[in-house]
Scaffold this active site. Structure first.
Site, PDB file in Angstrom:
ATOM      1  N   ASN A 173     -14.249  28.333  22.094  1.00 49.38           N
ATOM      2  CA  ASN A 173     -13.000  28.634  21.406  1.00 49.38           C
ATOM      3  C   ASN A 173     -11.815  27.946  22.066  1.00 49.38           C
ATOM      4  O   ASN A 173     -11.992  26.948  22.748  1.00 49.38           O
ATOM      5  CB  ASN A 173     -12.812  30.144  21.242  1.00 49.38           C
ATOM      6  N   HIS A 195      -9.765  28.356  24.579  1.00 45.96           N
ATOM      7  CA  HIS A 195      -9.735  28.091  26.019  1.00 45.96           C
ATOM      8  C   HIS A 195     -10.751  27.026  26.409  1.00 45.96           C
ATOM      9  O   HIS A 195     -10.519  26.250  27.338  1.00 45.96           O
ATOM     10  CB  HIS A 195      -9.994  29.383  26.807  1.00 45.96           C
ATOM     11  N   CYS A 196     -11.857  26.970  25.684  1.00 46.37           N
ATOM     12  CA  CYS A 196     -12.941  26.025  26.005  1.00 46.37           C
ATOM     13  C   CYS A 196     -12.578  24.569  25.701  1.00 46.37           C
ATOM     14  O   CYS A 196     -13.216  23.658  26.214  1.00 46.37           O
ATOM     15  CB  CYS A 196     -14.201  26.371  25.212  1.00 46.37           C
ATOM     16  N   ILE A 197     -11.576  24.360  24.838  1.00 48.86           N
ATOM     17  CA  ILE A 197     -11.235  22.985  24.433  1.00 48.86           C
ATOM     18  C   ILE A 197      -9.948  22.501  25.093  1.00 48.86           C
ATOM     19  O   ILE A 197      -9.462  21.415  24.793  1.00 48.86           O
ATOM     20  CB  ILE A 197     -11.126  22.859  22.898  1.00 48.86           C
TER      21      ILE A 197
END
Length: 361
Positions: free
Chosen positions: A351, A353-355
């Site tokens: 999501n 935060h992951c990108i």
């Protein structure tokens, strides 16, 4: 051998400290982003535009996709032609540390696509493993080579004051550093991140295919203050996982000896799953993890990103969307809290935060 960042006086700031900018990667991998990633690209664009209001955004995009990215973003970002295998900047980008003179040091971890041959999600990750060093070079930042230690940025959170938060399920997973003891792993984190204490949560989010990254289950919102993903549904496997995390945090203190204030952030009320309609959109490489209809996705509002002027929060067309925004608005009174429709990022396996990966001031 270079001295450890800790010996050199560097530490990892908290995400809520001032940023120079944010690193992101244009989403193009057909096995992650269905239907040419069209919906994902719209979501990435909304995120980039929101972050860019308060800081510089560096976007890694290969030459073949540059004109496409420019058609979405124009001159809102700094484009860098650095090759990647996928768009998870949090996990492949460098962890950038600072010292008290304001100097920066980029930590380059080994990346093996969340588990290598043991349970990695794809096997062609050579470019991803070079992203951290290549990006640091483009920024003109010195690099601390932490290889062969395997770690992803989503597996660590820092309070900027000596405390690192991780999950046992991820860091002790056989696909990461199976030849190291827990004590050796902890020592590597302390030395590489300039920290004093590691807090080991037992679990992350149920069925999180990263082996339960911490950034999906808990996050610092201030010194000695955290949000924790939560459900009151005792029949949901997440209940026991979050409860175990809460019980540990309630007994713990941070590196300075302070007890935590913990805010429970509900998970979406309705389970987020892969549908039959999603499946035809994916095109997989050999050795790549495949999606299936009914697969539960690891949806969590904790996977927000704190930018200089905004907090970007995933939204799932769920009754708890607004609940999450309200809780986070209280945690971040000085920032605009922005909901971003995020199912199309979640379909890729992560999501907001992951990108994203912060570059400290």
């Amino acid at each position: 051998m270079m001295d450890s960042p800790k010996k050199l006086g560097y530490h990892m700031p908290a995400e809520y400290e001032p940023h120079h900018g944010t690193l992101m990667i244009w989403p193009t991998r057909p096995g992650s982003w269905p239907f040419q990633g069209k919906a994902a690209k719209r979501a990435f664009t909304q995120i980039i535009e929101t972050i860019a209001e308060g800081e510089r955004v560096y976007l890694l995009v290969e030459q073949a996709y540059l004109s496409e990215a420019q058609s979405y973003l124009g001159d809102k970002v700094v484009y860098l032609d650095i090759p990647t295998n996928d768009a998870w900047a949090r996990d492949t980008g460098p962890t950038i540390l600072v010292n008290d003179k304001g100097k920066k040091l980029a930590v380059d971890w080994a990346f093996n696509a969340w588990g290598g041959t043991y349970d990695g999600l794809y096997q062609d990750y050579e470019e991803d493993d070079q992203v951290a060093s290549r990006f640091a070079e483009a920024l003109g930042r010195p690099v601390y080579d932490a290889k062969p230690f395997v770690l992803e940025g989503g597996a660590i959170h820092s309070d900027g004051q000596g405390t690192i938060l991780v999950t046992e399920s991820c860091l002790l997973s056989p696909g990461r550093n199976p030849n190291l003891t827990k004590e050796e792993i902890e020592n590597t984190l302390l030395e590489s991140l300039g920290a004093e204490k590691v807090i080991w949560l037992p679990y992350g989010i149920y069925q999180d295919e990263t082996n339960e990254h911490v950034d999906n289950v808990a996050a610092f919102v201030g010194p000695a203050e955290l949000v924790l993903a939560w459900t009151d549904d005792e029949n949901d496997p997440q209940y026991a996982m979050s409860k175990a995390d809460l019980e540990l945090l309630e007994q713990e203190t941070d590196a300075k000896g302070c007890h935590f204030t913990i805010h429970k952030l509900p998970i979406p009320a309705v389970r987020q799953v892969v549908t039959e309609e999603d499946l035809p959109g994916y095109i997989y490489e050999e050795g790549e993890e495949k999606r299936y209809a009914g697969e539960r996705l690891a949806a969590s509002y904790v996977n927000f990103y704190i930018a200089n002027k905004a907090v970007l929060v995933p939204q799932f067309e769920d009754v708890n969307d607004q609940v999450a925004l309200d809780i986070l608005s209280k945690c971040f009174p000085d920032r605009k809290v922005v909901g971003i429709p995020a199912r199309d990022i979640l379909l890729g396996g992560g999501n907001i935060h992951c990108i994203t990966q912060q570059i400290p001031e």
